[in-house]
Motif scaffolding. Sequence first.
Motif, mmCIF file in Angstrom:
data_model
loop_
_atom_site.group_PDB
_atom_site.id
_atom_site.type_symbol
_atom_site.label_atom_id
_atom_site.label_comp_id
_atom_site.label_asym_id
_atom_site.label_seq_id
_atom_site.Cartn_x
_atom_site.Cartn_y
_atom_site.Cartn_z
ATOM 1 N N ASN A 111 0.798 -1.216 0.000
ATOM 2 C CA ASN A 111 0.000 0.000 0.000
ATOM 3 C C ASN A 111 0.839 1.278 0.000
ATOM 4 O O ASN A 111 0.304 2.374 0.128
ATOM 5 C CB ASN A 111 -0.963 0.017 1.201
ATOM 6 N N ASP A 142 -7.852 5.697 1.042
ATOM 7 C CA ASP A 142 -8.441 4.474 0.520
ATOM 8 C C ASP A 142 -9.877 4.715 0.059
ATOM 9 O O ASP A 142 -10.270 4.307 -1.019
ATOM 10 C CB ASP A 142 -8.411 3.362 1.582
ATOM 11 N N GLN A 171 -9.672 -3.487 0.835
ATOM 12 C CA GLN A 171 -9.049 -2.221 1.202
ATOM 13 C C GLN A 171 -9.855 -1.048 0.639
ATOM 14 O O GLN A 171 -10.801 -0.594 1.272
ATOM 15 C CB GLN A 171 -7.588 -2.201 0.735
#
Length: 237
Positions: A111, A142, A171
Amino acid sequence: MEKQQTLYYEFVPAGEERIQPDPSKTALLIVDMQNQFISKDFGDADVAREKGMWDKWEYFYNRLEDIVIPNNQKLLEFFRTNQLEVTFGRIACHHKDGRDRSPVQRRPGWNNILLPIGHYGAEMVDELKPLEDEIVVNKTTDSVLSGTNYEFLLRNMGIETVVCTGVVTDQCVASTVRSLADAGFEVILVEDACCAATQALHDAEIMIMNQIYCEVMSTDETIRLISNQMGKTLQEA
């Protein structure tokens, strides 16, 4: 499709759809289907090969190629043909050094994302390119809602239901679905138009979100539901 339920919702009768969307107040939202994450010969796929991890990620890219991209194309065609609202959310920061990113997009690991606006990796894959008049919001979080004006745009257009697809299920997609639900929107999560790193992660997140944050449906179920609602609208006119 068979509904996945947690213990919290086992008492809910199977087969009952609680969402009856007004097509004129429904938007499609495609999340993060960008070159960096989706392309098999670029970005994260290249990193996986360089680190000798391709075997662990092969499921992800095969599902994208065989199931997720085709189903997103199918939804896009349906929404565009029927002149329904189409929107996109993508990860893209304003500063080239990424200093405007949220902490969650700076942490080490998969990420840790640096995708400035204008970078090839930030663009949607060719199969899902936005049309000139379709809304694309840039996020450094996100959730598509957090830190963008996406909610205001939906309110301005009178949107009440959002059909959500994209990556990754556990996510950015999950964060977006939860934010939409908390903001008062009805959400349809299209299970076979989403993907996570593994089937287990995908299934777990789908099960957790279903019936509280969203209604989980397949691509065909979603199109059939909205088509039926369009038919009802014509009959009532």
